[in-house]
Design an enzyme around this catalytic site. Structure first.
Site, PDB file in Angstrom:
ATOM      1  N   ALA A  19       0.707  -1.291   0.037  1.00 27.40           N
ATOM      2  CA  ALA A  19       0.061   0.005   0.123  1.00 27.40           C
ATOM      3  C   ALA A  19       0.885   1.329  -0.102  1.00 27.40           C
ATOM      4  O   ALA A  19       0.835   2.164   1.028  1.00 27.40           O
ATOM      5  CB  ALA A  19      -0.932  -0.052   1.113  1.00 27.40           C
TER       6      ALA A  19
ATOM      7  N   GLY B 210       5.947   8.429   1.195  1.00 28.05           N
ATOM      8  CA  GLY B 210       7.354   7.795   1.925  1.00 28.05           C
ATOM      9  C   GLY B 210       7.908   6.781   1.652  1.00 28.05           C
ATOM     10  O   GLY B 210       9.271   6.688   1.765  1.00 28.05           O
ATOM     11  N   HIS B 211       7.236   5.533   1.440  1.00 27.01           N
ATOM     12  CA  HIS B 211       8.044   4.233   0.993  1.00 27.01           C
ATOM     13  C   HIS B 211       8.734   4.758  -0.338  1.00 27.01           C
ATOM     14  O   HIS B 211       9.822   4.408  -0.522  1.00 27.01           O
ATOM     15  CB  HIS B 211       7.192   3.248   0.429  1.00 27.01           C
ATOM     16  CG  HIS B 211       6.022   2.744   1.250  1.00 27.01           C
ATOM     17  ND1 HIS B 211       4.801   3.072   1.456  1.00 27.01           N
ATOM     18  CD2 HIS B 211       6.486   1.915   2.804  1.00 27.01           C
ATOM     19  CE1 HIS B 211       4.238   2.325   2.636  1.00 27.01           C
ATOM     20  NE2 HIS B 211       5.401   1.782   3.401  1.00 27.01           N
TER      21      HIS B 211
ATOM     22  N   SER C 201       1.249   7.251   5.780  1.00 30.86           N
ATOM     23  CA  SER C 201       1.178   5.882   6.380  1.00 30.86           C
ATOM     24  C   SER C 201       0.086   5.390   5.510  1.00 30.86           C
ATOM     25  O   SER C 201      -0.857   5.931   5.068  1.00 30.86           O
ATOM     26  CB  SER C 201       0.653   6.004   7.838  1.00 30.86           C
ATOM     27  OG  SER C 201       0.316   4.721   8.360  1.00 30.86           O
TER      28      SER C 201
HETATM   29  P1  AMP Z   1       5.674  -0.158   6.218  1.00 31.27           P
HETATM   30  O1  AMP Z   1       5.213  -0.595   5.015  1.00 31.27           O
HETATM   31  O2  AMP Z   1       4.584   0.775   7.078  1.00 31.27           O
HETATM   32  O3  AMP Z   1       6.118  -1.285   7.026  1.00 31.27           O
HETATM   33  O4  AMP Z   1       6.874   0.672   6.099  1.00 31.27           O
HETATM   34  C1  AMP Z   1       7.905   0.302   5.278  1.00 31.27           C
HETATM   35  C2  AMP Z   1       9.116   1.355   5.600  1.00 31.27           C
HETATM   36  O5  AMP Z   1       8.566   2.660   5.079  1.00 31.27           O
HETATM   37  C3  AMP Z   1       9.568   1.625   6.930  1.00 31.27           C
HETATM   38  O6  AMP Z   1      10.784   1.618   7.118  1.00 31.27           O
HETATM   39  C4  AMP Z   1       8.985   2.857   7.451  1.00 31.27           C
HETATM   40  O7  AMP Z   1       9.413   3.588   8.425  1.00 31.27           O
HETATM   41  C5  AMP Z   1       8.856   3.539   5.998  1.00 31.27           C
HETATM   42  N1  AMP Z   1       7.851   4.545   6.000  1.00 31.27           N
HETATM   43  C6  AMP Z   1       6.556   4.388   6.460  1.00 31.27           C
HETATM   44  N2  AMP Z   1       5.971   5.904   6.176  1.00 31.27           N
HETATM   45  C7  AMP Z   1       6.974   6.728   6.039  1.00 31.27           C
HETATM   46  C8  AMP Z   1       7.012   7.988   5.800  1.00 31.27           C
HETATM   47  N3  AMP Z   1       5.906   8.862   5.935  1.00 31.27           N
HETATM   48  N4  AMP Z   1       8.164   8.741   5.498  1.00 31.27           N
HETATM   49  C9  AMP Z   1       9.190   7.957   5.234  1.00 31.27           C
HETATM   50  N5  AMP Z   1       9.420   6.515   5.410  1.00 31.27           N
HETATM   51  C10 AMP Z   1       8.049   5.999   5.833  1.00 31.27           C
END
Ligand code: AMP
Length: 282
Positions: free
Chosen positions: A32, A36-37, A185
């Protein structure tokens, strides 16, 4: 861009790249994808020859079945975004590919997990550590990229890499935000338009606390003031607001060196749980 569902397929692809002397950058995600990703993918692209993204919603790190069931998934859209950024490979295994059986080991991180997310999400970091260790073994990257958004997770993974001697450089990248400051997020897609605006309160609280602390207001007063603010904010519930040392994540009683300090916050808007943080000085 290759899409690999099997461990053997991603390993075969990467073995050939490594044999050719290519540097591998790795971005683990739960899909998703949002900006950020994508900022992590861009960082990896800048610094490596080959960028691998994994997409796996890890059941072992969810202690709330409903949260797991509702976790957003859109592999087609994710693959398109990754392809447009020039990502080289996506590893998107099924649950049974990663877990032939339920893992038996328990990994403890001592004081690092006795605070914040570790209190509110029992066994969460054990699940995170197991999946990250498995992915590191499979991908064997030179560098892995994480967001500062999950600060405690980053410190836990740094501890894992250090204690188990993974030959991997870790990079934590800045938090990417919506225009109202809300940290991007995957869970934000579960917020209504109105709730997204309201969720800006977490960032506003961090900014307010940062300003007060830099003006010399005491840690206790700032903590108290943010806690009181949330009592008067009917649409958002605060779980914790901690002023911590940014490396060991233990609460500080006073600000000695502002560069060492991080402000961490978590709570709910509607039934969506949100976390955010900010370094006192970046
Ligand atoms: P997740 O898919 O939520 O497990 O996140 C995967 C990676 O993306 C993790 O290292 C998170 O810290 C990073 N991440 C998630 N949201 C953000 C954001 N808003 N800005 C930068 N990195 C993010």
């Amino acid at each position: 861009m290759i899409l690999a569902y099997k461990i053997s397929d991603i390993k075969n692809f990467l073995q050939a790249q490594k044999a050719a002397g290519k540097r591998i950058g790795f971005v683990p995600t739960m899909g998703a994808l949002h900006q950020g990703h994508l900022s992590l993918i861009e960082a990896s692209k800048r610094e490596n020859d080959i960028t691998v993204c994994s997409i796996f919603v890890n059941p072992e790190q969810f202690n709330n079945k409903e949260d797991l069931a509702k976790y957003p998934k859109d592999l087609d859209a994710d693959a398109k975004m990754l392809e447009s950024l020039g990502c080289d490979a996506v590893f998107c295994p099924a649950d049974r590919e990663m877990y032939l059986k339920k893992p038996r080991i328990k990994i403890s991180f001592g004081k690092l997990e006795e605070v914040m997310e570790g209190i509110y999400r029992k066994d969460h970091f054990n699940g995170v550590a197991i999946i990250v260790a498995k992915l590191f073994h499979i991908i064997n990257p030179d560098t892995a990229y994480f967001g500062q958004k999950d600060l405690q997770q980053f410190r836990i993974i740094a501890c894992l890499v250090d204690d188990l001697s993974f030959p991997i450089v870790l990079k934590d990248m800045p938090i990417i935000r919506e225009t109202n400051g809300l940290a991007m997020s995957s869970r934000n897609s579960r917020l209504s338009k109105e709730e997204k605006i309201q969720a800006g309160v977490f960032y506003q609280s961090l900014k307010k606390a940062q300003k007060a602390l830099l003006e010399g207001v005491s840690v206790a007063q700032v903590k108290n003031s943010i806690t009181q603010d949330f009592k008067l904010t009917p649409f958002a519930q605060l779980e914790y607001f901690n002023i911590v040392n940014r490396l060991d994540l233990q609460e500080v009683k006073q600000i000695e060196n502002p560069k060492d300090v991080a402000l961490c916050i978590a709570g709910y808007v509607g039934n969506v749980r949100l976390i955010d943080n900010m370094y006192l000085i970046s």
